[in-house]
Write a protein that holds these residues in place. Structure first.
Motif, PDB file in Angstrom:
ATOM      1  N   ARG A  79     -48.262  -3.780  -7.119  1.00 27.59           N
ATOM      2  CA  ARG A  79     -48.574  -2.395  -6.759  1.00 27.59           C
ATOM      3  C   ARG A  79     -47.327  -1.641  -6.321  1.00 27.59           C
ATOM      4  O   ARG A  79     -47.130  -0.476  -6.660  1.00 27.59           O
ATOM      5  CB  ARG A  79     -49.633  -2.371  -5.654  1.00 27.59           C
ATOM      6  CG  ARG A  79     -51.029  -2.765  -6.140  1.00 27.59           C
ATOM      7  CD  ARG A  79     -52.082  -2.438  -5.107  1.00 27.59           C
ATOM      8  NE  ARG A  79     -51.927  -3.227  -3.901  1.00 27.59           N
ATOM      9  CZ  ARG A  79     -52.476  -4.421  -3.721  1.00 27.59           C
ATOM     10  NH1 ARG A  79     -53.227  -4.960  -4.677  1.00 27.59           N
ATOM     11  NH2 ARG A  79     -52.307  -5.079  -2.593  1.00 27.59           N
ATOM     12  N   LEU A  80     -46.459  -2.322  -5.573  1.00 27.55           N
ATOM     13  CA  LEU A  80     -45.214  -1.691  -5.133  1.00 27.55           C
ATOM     14  C   LEU A  80     -44.296  -1.417  -6.320  1.00 27.55           C
ATOM     15  O   LEU A  80     -43.630  -0.388  -6.385  1.00 27.55           O
ATOM     16  CB  LEU A  80     -44.502  -2.585  -4.112  1.00 27.55           C
ATOM     17  CG  LEU A  80     -45.078  -2.530  -2.695  1.00 27.55           C
ATOM     18  CD1 LEU A  80     -44.489  -3.640  -1.840  1.00 27.55           C
ATOM     19  CD2 LEU A  80     -44.806  -1.181  -2.059  1.00 27.55           C
ATOM     20  N   LEU A  81     -44.264  -2.356  -7.264  1.00 33.19           N
ATOM     21  CA  LEU A  81     -43.424  -2.154  -8.448  1.00 33.19           C
ATOM     22  C   LEU A  81     -43.875  -0.939  -9.245  1.00 33.19           C
ATOM     23  O   LEU A  81     -43.054  -0.198  -9.787  1.00 33.19           O
ATOM     24  CB  LEU A  81     -43.459  -3.402  -9.342  1.00 33.19           C
ATOM     25  CG  LEU A  81     -42.613  -4.582  -8.873  1.00 33.19           C
ATOM     26  CD1 LEU A  81     -42.824  -5.770  -9.799  1.00 33.19           C
ATOM     27  CD2 LEU A  81     -41.144  -4.212  -8.820  1.00 33.19           C
ATOM     28  N   MET A  82     -45.184  -0.720  -9.299  1.00 36.67           N
ATOM     29  CA  MET A  82     -45.677   0.443 -10.032  1.00 36.67           C
ATOM     30  C   MET A  82     -45.230   1.726  -9.345  1.00 36.67           C
ATOM     31  O   MET A  82     -44.895   2.720 -10.000  1.00 36.67           O
ATOM     32  CB  MET A  82     -47.204   0.402 -10.140  1.00 36.67           C
ATOM     33  CG  MET A  82     -47.768   1.540 -10.972  1.00 36.67           C
ATOM     34  SD  MET A  82     -49.521   1.310 -11.371  1.00 36.67           S
ATOM     35  CE  MET A  82     -49.402  -0.032 -12.557  1.00 36.67           C
ATOM     36  N   ALA A 134     -40.074  -2.300   1.421  1.00 37.33           N
ATOM     37  CA  ALA A 134     -41.370  -2.951   1.201  1.00 37.33           C
ATOM     38  C   ALA A 134     -41.330  -3.841  -0.030  1.00 37.33           C
ATOM     39  O   ALA A 134     -41.923  -4.932  -0.050  1.00 37.33           O
ATOM     40  CB  ALA A 134     -42.467  -1.896   1.051  1.00 37.33           C
ATOM     41  N   VAL A 135     -40.613  -3.395  -1.078  1.00 40.53           N
ATOM     42  CA  VAL A 135     -40.480  -4.207  -2.292  1.00 40.53           C
ATOM     43  C   VAL A 135     -39.727  -5.493  -1.988  1.00 40.53           C
ATOM     44  O   VAL A 135     -40.116  -6.585  -2.415  1.00 40.53           O
ATOM     45  CB  VAL A 135     -39.752  -3.407  -3.404  1.00 40.53           C
ATOM     46  CG1 VAL A 135     -39.373  -4.324  -4.564  1.00 40.53           C
ATOM     47  CG2 VAL A 135     -40.636  -2.279  -3.913  1.00 40.53           C
ATOM     48  N   VAL A 136     -38.624  -5.369  -1.230  1.00 39.91           N
ATOM     49  CA  VAL A 136     -37.827  -6.545  -0.876  1.00 39.91           C
ATOM     50  C   VAL A 136     -38.656  -7.529  -0.057  1.00 39.91           C
ATOM     51  O   VAL A 136     -38.634  -8.742  -0.295  1.00 39.91           O
ATOM     52  CB  VAL A 136     -36.567  -6.121  -0.091  1.00 39.91           C
ATOM     53  CG1 VAL A 136     -35.801  -7.351   0.404  1.00 39.91           C
ATOM     54  CG2 VAL A 136     -35.663  -5.257  -0.957  1.00 39.91           C
ATOM     55  N   LYS A 137     -39.426  -7.009   0.905  1.00 37.00           N
ATOM     56  CA  LYS A 137     -40.270  -7.863   1.749  1.00 37.00           C
ATOM     57  C   LYS A 137     -41.368  -8.531   0.933  1.00 37.00           C
ATOM     58  O   LYS A 137     -41.642  -9.735   1.087  1.00 37.00           O
ATOM     59  CB  LYS A 137     -40.888  -7.027   2.867  1.00 37.00           C
ATOM     60  CG  LYS A 137     -41.778  -7.835   3.805  1.00 37.00           C
ATOM     61  CD  LYS A 137     -42.381  -6.944   4.879  1.00 37.00           C
ATOM     62  CE  LYS A 137     -43.319  -7.753   5.780  1.00 37.00           C
ATOM     63  NZ  LYS A 137     -43.972  -6.901   6.802  1.00 37.00           N
ATOM     64  N   ALA A 138     -42.011  -7.755   0.056  1.00 36.80           N
ATOM     65  CA  ALA A 138     -43.100  -8.302  -0.765  1.00 36.80           C
ATOM     66  C   ALA A 138     -42.578  -9.383  -1.700  1.00 36.80           C
ATOM     67  O   ALA A 138     -43.250 -10.385  -1.943  1.00 36.80           O
ATOM     68  CB  ALA A 138     -43.759  -7.187  -1.564  1.00 36.80           C
TER      69      ALA A 138
END
Length: 200
Positions: free
Chosen positions: A108-111, A73-77
């Motif tokens: 938000r994903l990074l957090m 999800a992080v890579v996609k975001a």
């Protein structure tokens, strides 16, 4: 001489209005350059974060207990955030909202990643986490300065009677950076403890 006096007065008035109207436009163009510079700084700050995420992904890939779905999800975001571009000369509220939503999703994903417990013992990750935190602060500063650059431009073209000439020149109000809907709520952080227990 008296018969030319009305024409002289008219000429002076017309010249005065022309100079004043030109001043409104020229001032708007000067302020617009400031907005472009500020927006460039916003993009630079976001680009720095995107570059750091490459290192973040490499760091967490080596953690066997890290949830794969979150990493993907992080890579996609990151990809979506990188693809969202804005031309500061034609910036609209809709474009800014789209850009803001893409970047906020990534934040938000990074957090979630930063709070994942198994990564806290990784010294390389901790250093990278500090870099990302620093970058987030730079992004906040850049966005604040962008809004500060937009305000005098909008004041210049929206106040009466400047707005009359601004409409003639085709000058439009610039949108401000605003927090995305729900930004006041802290993001939910989920840990996949069941997955970890299954491996034991």
């Amino acid at each position: 001489m008296r018969k030319f006096l009305p024409w002289i007065i008219v000429a002076v008035v017309v010249l005065g209005i022309y100079s004043w109207a030109s001043g409104i436009y020229n001032n708007a163009m000067t302020l617009d350059q400031g907005i472009k510079e500020s927006w460039g700084n916003v993009e630079t700050a976001y680009q720095r974060r995107n570059d750091l995420i490459v290192n973040l992904v490499k760091s967490v890939q080596g953690q066997a207990d890290y949830e794969k779905g979150t990493l993907e999800a992080v890579v996609k975001a990151r990809a979506e955030a990188s693809q969202t571009k804005i031309d500061p000369t034609k910036i609209t509220s809709e474009q800014l909202e789209k850009f803001n939503n893409a970047q906020s999703s990534l934040s938000r994903l990074l957090m979630t990643v930063e709070n994942y417990p198994n990564l806290q013992a990784n010294q390389g990750f901790l250093k990278l986490q500090d870099e990302i935190t620093s970058t987030e602060n730079q992004i906040l500063t850049a966005r604040t300065r962008f809004n500060e650059a937009v305000k005098p431009y909008n004041n210049n073209i929206l106040t009466f009677p400047r707005n009359i000439f601004a409409g003639f020149y085709g000058l439009k109000e610039k949108p401000y950076f605003e927090a995305v809907e729900g930004a006041e709520k802290a993001p939910e952080v989920e840990f996949n403890f069941d997955k970890k227990e299954d491996k034991k």
